[in-house]
Design a protein around this motif. Sequence first.
Motif, short mmCIF file in Angstrom:
data_model
loop_
_atom_site.label_atom_id
_atom_site.label_comp_id
_atom_site.label_asym_id
_atom_site.label_seq_id
_atom_site.Cartn_x
_atom_site.Cartn_y
_atom_site.Cartn_z
N MET A 1 1.00 -1.13 -0.13
CA MET A 1 0.00 -0.04 -0.07
C MET A 1 0.86 1.11 0.02
O MET A 1 0.60 2.19 -0.76
N LEU A 2 1.96 1.19 0.84
CA LEU A 2 2.91 2.18 0.79
C LEU A 2 3.60 2.56 -0.48
O LEU A 2 3.65 3.76 -1.28
N ARG A 3 3.72 1.46 -1.25
CA ARG A 3 4.58 1.66 -2.49
C ARG A 3 3.58 1.88 -3.40
O ARG A 3 4.00 2.92 -4.61
N SER A 4 2.33 1.75 -3.31
CA SER A 4 1.21 2.12 -4.28
C SER A 4 1.28 3.64 -3.94
O SER A 4 0.88 4.38 -5.20
N ARG A 5 1.07 4.23 -2.71
CA ARG A 5 0.96 5.53 -2.50
C ARG A 5 2.03 6.30 -2.97
O ARG A 5 1.67 7.46 -3.57
N LYS A 6 3.34 5.91 -2.75
CA LYS A 6 4.21 6.61 -3.28
C LYS A 6 4.37 6.90 -4.84
O LYS A 6 4.90 7.85 -5.32
N ALA A 7 3.73 5.98 -5.74
CA ALA A 7 3.92 6.02 -6.89
C ALA A 7 2.83 6.82 -7.49
O ALA A 7 3.06 7.25 -8.79
N ARG A 8 1.78 7.31 -6.81
CA ARG A 8 0.94 8.14 -7.31
C ARG A 8 1.02 9.62 -6.67
O ARG A 8 -0.11 10.17 -6.46
N ALA A 9 1.69 9.61 -5.47
CA ALA A 9 1.99 10.68 -4.74
C ALA A 9 1.81 12.11 -5.27
O ALA A 9 1.32 13.21 -4.79
N GLU A 10 2.42 12.21 -6.67
CA GLU A 10 2.71 13.44 -7.38
C GLU A 10 1.26 13.90 -8.22
O GLU A 10 1.28 14.57 -8.83
N GLN A 11 0.62 12.78 -8.26
CA GLN A 11 -0.59 12.90 -9.27
C GLN A 11 -1.54 14.06 -8.44
O GLN A 11 -1.92 13.86 -7.48
N PRO A 12 -2.04 15.08 -9.21
CA PRO A 12 -2.89 16.16 -8.77
C PRO A 12 -4.28 15.56 -8.49
O PRO A 12 -4.80 14.68 -9.30
N LEU A 13 -5.07 15.96 -7.59
CA LEU A 13 -6.11 15.75 -7.25
C LEU A 13 -7.33 16.20 -8.15
O LEU A 13 -6.88 17.28 -8.59
#
Length: 279
Positions: free
Chosen positions: A69-81
């Motif tokens: 879950m953390l890796r998935s979160r990091k992968a999309r962290a810079e995507q704007p809402l």
Amino acid sequence: MSESEFLAERFEAHRGHLSAVAYRMLGSRAEADDAVQEAWFRLNRSDTRQVDNLGGWLTMVVGRVCLDMLRSRKARAEQPLEPDVPLPGVVPDLEQDALLADSVGVALLVVLETLTPAERLAFVLHDLFAVPFEDVADIVGRTPAAARQLASRARRRVQGAPAPDADLVRQREVVDAFLAAARGGDFDALVEVLDPDVVARAEAGVTAGALAVAKGATSFASLALVARPALVDGATGLAVLVDGRVERALAFTFVRDRIAVIDVVSAPERVAALNIELR
């Protein structure tokens, strides 16, 4: 008692511990609940008759789930809402947190968000829950020596983490500046009041970094127009009013006079459970 009932009973005996591990790994009550639920599903699909230490086995399973879950979160962290997605943020359920004897401090959660997934897992499992480095290494796919180094790096970051600010007057000034910038869609002004490593959290996910959080906030100018300064469960924040009722709430954590964490609650049942004082 059937075999399935016996298995469920054994799992429930470990649920509190598993919730504590997952919450410290993820910093979100909703995500922690999901991780524990996934551990239950995996338990049901596994043959554990040869497992001597079920609690240890379940801890490893939750660790692997949280790492994914953390890796998935990091992968999309810079995507704007997108405009129809709430700003990331979750205020943990207070009743559930009461079950965690040594509850996580805000400062720790803030600095944990700056670690890599592997560093975070190594620190949480070893330093907070005394899981041997051999087991940590098995989860992250590295040697025990490498796992030890991961925990050491994380430990140095945690020990050097600044304490959250407690000056409510200064916090109100920062929130006023944040609100004015959001209303005006002023990207640069938003970045100015955000900590470079700011974390914004919600049921929908997590966004990290001042640029990503500011970009998401600028898309909520219409909501900012109906937001008012408030205390949210005692924390400096904002309340978004729609037809005279609180539709969502934002609670802020501050470090060095900047916003370091944004917790946004939009689910009606969660909003109703909050103590909100309009200022």
